[in-house]
Design an enzyme around this catalytic site. Structure first.
Site, PDB file in Angstrom:
ATOM      1  N   TYR A 313       0.859  -1.179   0.000  1.00 39.03           N
ATOM      2  CA  TYR A 313       0.000   0.000   0.000  1.00 39.03           C
ATOM      3  C   TYR A 313       0.897   1.230   0.000  1.00 39.03           C
ATOM      4  CZ  TYR A 313      -3.608  -3.339   1.306  1.00 39.03           C
ATOM      5  OH  TYR A 313      -4.467  -4.417   1.324  1.00 39.03           O
ATOM      6  N   HIS A 324      -6.809   0.361  -2.326  1.00 38.89           N
ATOM      7  CA  HIS A 324      -6.250  -0.815  -2.970  1.00 38.89           C
ATOM      8  C   HIS A 324      -4.726  -0.784  -2.885  1.00 38.89           C
ATOM      9  CE1 HIS A 324      -9.900  -2.540  -4.613  1.00 38.89           C
ATOM     10  NE2 HIS A 324     -10.278  -1.333  -5.000  1.00 38.89           N
ATOM     11  N   LYS A 355      -2.368  -4.156 -10.339  1.00 37.41           N
ATOM     12  CA  LYS A 355      -1.172  -3.887  -9.552  1.00 37.41           C
ATOM     13  C   LYS A 355       0.053  -3.998 -10.448  1.00 37.41           C
ATOM     14  CE  LYS A 355      -3.428  -6.155  -5.638  1.00 37.41           C
ATOM     15  NZ  LYS A 355      -4.220  -4.981  -5.290  1.00 37.41           N
TER      16      LYS A 355
END
EC number: 4.6.1.16
Length: 378
Positions: A313, A324, A355
């Protein structure tokens, strides 16, 4: 028009400079309007029909006839199949590009001397007569091992068994894992049993000496859950994610990190020893990577659900406003060897959950090189 293969390059005379170099960026100029081509460039011109044949001066033929190579014979002679596939694809996409392998005579300038770059690709509309480079291309087959330390600053072009191409952009020191100062807040070697005082400037809300037990493969803490879990996202609630009170459970990596800093009342050496018993030498690498990420101001958590070591994070206020995670991190040794198929799986999974895939090349002495890898459409 024909070329002559000698000394590892193909030389072409006549008006070759005007036809091929000046107008389309092939080869390197020689005297009297001649040019010399790297093997893959000559293969492309043969495939296009711009060259009728290449005369092989490096082999004797029967009466000279068998020395005249068409595209098929030339490709078999030079073994340039994979590089030809990538070269043609990029040409078809509208790029000029130059071979960059050090063993190819005539390669010079920014392209020279690298064993890890096959081509330099120029921005659309520019060519070898300009200074700017858009991509540095490394070519590999899907079963070819690729050293981790050879990536970063290059685009890996993978040719799969069907001849399909996938491009991966690789970058060293990706932004989200590099802090402004470039130095970690705490200097605690991986696996160390040394304890240091928490850095008040780095994490002002961390308590000291929180009661904790080493149970199974985790550390269970009693007290100060708000400071550790709610405001810093260490561990998880032992009573479940919806619980508002009770102890928190820390992974061995989290427990070792906090024990080394005197935050939890647990023996750092005992936590590290258990980590090594459970994971072997990987634990020290993961602990060093975890510490580096925490000390840089980001929050790493288990990446098990995504097949990685950590999910990260980049911005964190508290658990209630959790956003997210931005990166998946896999910890590997600096001499790690990737196989493109495995690399593709990691990158595809990371992209599928929005990601970035990041690899922490972590040495035994604690030094870390960061490498990000992402799909690229040139």
């Amino acid at each position: 028009m024909e070329g002559t293969l000698a000394d590892g390059v193909v030389r072409v005379g006549g008006d070759a400079r005007q036809r091929f170099y000046d107008s389309r960026g092939y080869g390197r100029p020689l005297d009297r309007n001649r040019i010399e081509l790297a093997p893959v460039e000559a293969a492309h011109l043969l495939a296009r029909g711009d060259l009728d044949a290449v005369v092989d001066d490096e082999r004797d033929g029967d009466g000279g006839a068998s020395r005249r190579l068409d595209f098929r014979a030339y490709l078999a002679r030079t073994g340039a199949t994979l590089r030809f596939a990538v070269y043609k694809d990029l040409r078809d996409r509208g790029f000029y590009l130059s071979p960059a392998r050090a063993e190819w005579p005539g390669v010079g300038g920014d392209a020279a001397g690298s064993d890890d770059v096959d081509f330099v690709v120029y921005p659309r509309g520019e060519g070898p007569w300009d200074d700017e480079i858009a991509y540095r291309i490394r070519v590999a087959g899907e079963r070819e091992p690729v050293r981790a330390d050879s990536l970063g600053g290059v685009t890996l072009a993978v040719v799969d068994e069907d001849g399909e191409l996938t491009y991966f952009e690789t970058d060293r020191e990706p932004d989200l894992v590099a802090d402004a100062e470039g130095e970690p807040a705490h200097d605690v070697p991986a696996g160390s049993d040394r304890t240091v005082a928490p850095d008040a400037d780095a994490e002002p809300s961390l308590p000291e000496g929180v009661a904790a037990d080493l149970l199974g493969d985790r550390v269970v803490c009693y007290g100060d859950a708000d400071a550790l879990y709610e405001r810093r996202f260490y561990g998880q609630r032992l009573f479940g994610r919806n619980a508002e009170e009770g102890p928190i459970q820390l992974s061995l990596v989290e427990g070792a990190y906090l024990a080394q800093r005197g935050v939890v009342d647990a023996d750092p050496a005992a936590v590290v020893a258990l980590g090594r018993e459970v994971e072997g030498e990987r634990f020290d690498r993961r602990l060093r990577t975890y510490a580096d990420l925490r000390d840089r101001g980001v929050v790493p958590k288990s990446g098990f659900k995504f097949g990685a070591d950590f999910r990260v994070y980049a911005e964190f206020t508290d658990v209630d406003s959790l956003s997210h995670s931005t990166d998946l991190v896999r910890v590997v040794a600096p001499d790690h060897v990737f196989y493109p198929r495995d690399l593709s799986l990691d990158v595809r999974l990371a992209g599928g959950v929005r990601k970035r895939m990041v690899f922490a090349l972590t040495a035994a002495n604690g030094e870390i090189d960061w490498l990000s890898v992402a799909r690229l459409t040139p």
